[in-house]
Design a protein around this motif. Sequence first.
Motif, short mmCIF file in Angstrom:
data_model
loop_
_atom_site.label_atom_id
_atom_site.label_comp_id
_atom_site.label_asym_id
_atom_site.label_seq_id
_atom_site.Cartn_x
_atom_site.Cartn_y
_atom_site.Cartn_z
N PRO A 291 55.83 42.78 33.08
CA PRO A 291 55.35 44.17 33.23
C PRO A 291 54.67 44.45 34.57
O PRO A 291 53.48 44.72 34.63
CB PRO A 291 54.36 44.30 32.07
CG PRO A 291 53.85 42.91 31.86
CD PRO A 291 54.94 41.96 32.26
N HIS A 292 55.43 44.38 35.64
CA HIS A 292 54.93 44.68 37.00
C HIS A 292 53.62 43.93 37.28
O HIS A 292 52.61 44.54 37.65
CB HIS A 292 54.73 46.20 37.18
CG HIS A 292 54.76 46.61 38.63
ND1 HIS A 292 55.20 47.82 39.05
CD2 HIS A 292 54.40 45.94 39.76
CE1 HIS A 292 55.11 47.91 40.36
NE2 HIS A 292 54.62 46.77 40.82
N ILE A 293 53.69 42.61 37.09
CA ILE A 293 52.47 41.81 37.31
C ILE A 293 52.66 40.77 38.44
O ILE A 293 51.89 39.83 38.55
CB ILE A 293 52.01 41.08 36.03
CG1 ILE A 293 53.19 40.50 35.23
CG2 ILE A 293 51.22 42.02 35.13
CD1 ILE A 293 53.81 39.31 35.78
N GLY A 294 53.70 41.01 39.25
CA GLY A 294 53.98 40.06 40.33
C GLY A 294 52.74 39.75 41.16
O GLY A 294 52.50 38.61 41.55
N GLY A 295 51.96 40.78 41.43
CA GLY A 295 50.79 40.58 42.30
C GLY A 295 49.49 40.50 41.52
O GLY A 295 48.41 40.48 42.12
N SER A 296 49.59 40.47 40.19
CA SER A 296 48.35 40.58 39.39
C SER A 296 47.78 39.21 39.03
O SER A 296 48.11 38.65 37.99
CB SER A 296 48.64 41.36 38.10
OG SER A 296 49.27 42.57 38.41
N THR A 297 46.96 38.70 39.90
CA THR A 297 46.26 37.43 39.62
C THR A 297 44.79 37.60 39.99
O THR A 297 44.44 38.52 40.75
CB THR A 297 46.82 36.27 40.47
OG1 THR A 297 46.61 36.59 41.85
CG2 THR A 297 48.30 36.03 40.22
N GLN A 298 43.98 36.72 39.48
CA GLN A 298 42.55 36.75 39.82
C GLN A 298 42.36 36.51 41.32
O GLN A 298 41.50 37.11 41.95
CB GLN A 298 41.79 35.67 39.02
CG GLN A 298 41.74 35.97 37.53
CD GLN A 298 41.12 37.34 37.25
OE1 GLN A 298 40.04 37.65 37.75
NE2 GLN A 298 41.80 38.15 36.48
N GLU A 299 43.22 35.62 41.86
CA GLU A 299 43.09 35.32 43.30
C GLU A 299 43.39 36.57 44.13
O GLU A 299 42.71 36.86 45.11
CB GLU A 299 44.04 34.17 43.69
CG GLU A 299 43.63 32.81 43.18
CD GLU A 299 43.96 32.60 41.70
OE1 GLU A 299 44.62 33.48 41.09
OE2 GLU A 299 43.55 31.57 41.16
N ALA A 300 44.43 37.30 43.71
CA ALA A 300 44.78 38.51 44.45
C ALA A 300 43.65 39.54 44.34
O ALA A 300 43.31 40.21 45.32
CB ALA A 300 46.09 39.09 43.93
N GLN A 301 43.06 39.64 43.14
CA GLN A 301 41.94 40.60 42.96
C GLN A 301 40.79 40.26 43.90
O GLN A 301 40.18 41.14 44.50
CB GLN A 301 41.44 40.57 41.51
CG GLN A 301 42.39 41.18 40.50
CD GLN A 301 42.81 42.59 40.86
OE1 GLN A 301 41.99 43.40 41.29
NE2 GLN A 301 44.08 42.88 40.74
N LEU A 302 40.53 38.97 44.02
CA LEU A 302 39.46 38.52 44.91
C LEU A 302 39.79 38.85 46.37
O LEU A 302 38.96 39.39 47.11
CB LEU A 302 39.26 37.01 44.72
CG LEU A 302 38.15 36.37 45.55
CD1 LEU A 302 36.80 36.85 45.05
CD2 LEU A 302 38.23 34.85 45.46
N ASN A 303 41.04 38.55 46.75
CA ASN A 303 41.45 38.85 48.13
C ASN A 303 41.34 40.35 48.41
O ASN A 303 40.90 40.77 49.48
CB ASN A 303 42.92 38.45 48.37
CG ASN A 303 43.10 36.96 48.37
OD1 ASN A 303 42.15 36.22 48.53
ND2 ASN A 303 44.33 36.52 48.17
N ILE A 304 41.77 41.15 47.42
CA ILE A 304 41.73 42.61 47.58
C ILE A 304 40.28 43.07 47.75
O ILE A 304 39.96 43.87 48.63
CB ILE A 304 42.40 43.31 46.38
CG1 ILE A 304 43.92 43.09 46.44
CG2 ILE A 304 42.09 44.81 46.36
CD1 ILE A 304 44.67 43.54 45.20
N ALA A 305 39.40 42.53 46.88
CA ALA A 305 37.98 42.93 46.93
C ALA A 305 37.42 42.62 48.31
O ALA A 305 36.73 43.45 48.92
CB ALA A 305 37.19 42.19 45.86
N ASN A 306 37.73 41.44 48.82
CA ASN A 306 37.19 41.05 50.13
C ASN A 306 37.78 41.90 51.24
O ASN A 306 37.05 42.38 52.11
CB ASN A 306 37.50 39.57 50.41
CG ASN A 306 36.68 38.66 49.52
OD1 ASN A 306 35.68 39.08 48.95
ND2 ASN A 306 37.11 37.42 49.38
#
Length: 410
Positions: A291-306
């Motif tokens: 379900p369109h989760i290719g980029g949905s990881t905790q690591e990506a969320q952290l990178n995005i936040a930073n």
Amino acid sequence: MTKLSLSKEKIKVVLLEGIHTNAYKQFAEDGYSNIQLVDGTPDDDTLIDMVQDAHIIGIRSRTQLKDDILASCEKLMAVGVFCIGTNQVDLDTCKSRGIPVFNAPFSNTRSVAELVLAEMIMLMRGIPEKNAKAHRGEWQKSAAHSHEVRGKVLGIVGFGHIGSQLSILAEALGMRVLYYDIENKLPLGNSESVHSLEELLARVDVLSLHVPATEQTRYMIGQEQLSLMKSGSYLVNASRGNVVDIDALVAHLREGHLLGAAVDVYPSEPATNQDEFTSALRQFDNVILTPHIGGSTQEAQLNIANEVSDKLIKYSNNGSTSTAVNFPEVSLPELHQDLSRIMHIHINQPGMLEKINHTISSHNINIAAMYLQTSGEVGYVIMDVNCDSSHPIIAQLKDITGTIRVRVIH
Ligand code: NAI
């Protein structure tokens, strides 16, 4: 340390939709103290209450920052979109109000590349089908159509951030990588560029798509293209939903021309997790549907936040707008401690620079450095000068016809 004409304690930062706490941490560590972290997406009235006096707003994909909301945010200085897409923000309205919008387009590159790599391994072993059957009590112990990926040919369409990262990972597993891109992209490792999509299609065991959604990529993989692929090959699409003609893919899966596929993105996707996912691909055991989760990881969320909080803090502290999606881009050096920085955002019309220069020179103020960038109807001039934020010149600069906003740091 630079001082803002509005102190960091007074700058109100509202971070909505449960943005990763690292964003809060970054602002706090930089000296910002008026930060509100909000879980979930408020309705419009609550949203207006929350953000109407905010200087910086952070959202993810659900909060709609359209005209009516933006109109009530008079103090708004910058918007951070803590994800990839920025459709949820009225970028033109932001631009015309002198509000740069920042996002994090490449923070989840690795997440997508890893998923695609895993899917290729699963597809080539026939795991999706065996797994589905085992769930239904069927035992399909067989090596038929089951292959290692080592030595197989991976074809990548779009050798950008994700495509090239995937290439490196796939080569590490012993795959041979061919790629096709409309831009001249240097090969990485032993990968090889091919001259046409048609050539690529005919040579690969598995094809993975990593192009943006453009007029050119719309249905770029349809009946004709799938027919050119080898019998028994596989398709992976984790790029955009309209890149593949789903009806054509269904036909090729049904015929057994393609032995499987992995799809993460669809022409139409459920708006919420409560809505049903409908797709003609649901009928196939040999298709991995995510379900369109290719980029949905905790690591990506952290990178995005930073990444996004870093861009917002840079803009607030020194005026840099590098990689803003809707605004003239300027990358600015640290401000010299004896100087002030005046940031003048205005309508991009003839004579603006002359009026700004005239106002400054009439006060006999020296400009130590000046930067200018325009983007469509907005111009952004930054001047490092030897006066402070209480100088009358600031009010005069604000009064120049066509001025959208003036900020000062010193
Ligand atoms: P990128 O911009 O770094 O790379 C795209 C590449 O495609 C560029 O090298 C470009 O020259 C090439 N390209 C453009 N038009 C082409 C055409 N007609 N034929 C061949 N090549 C073409 O983008 P990035 O970050 O690698 O993302 C690729 C795709 O993945 C995008 O569509 C993005 O929306 C999608 N994506 C999907 C995610 C998911 O959750 N499934 C998460 C992140 C990105």
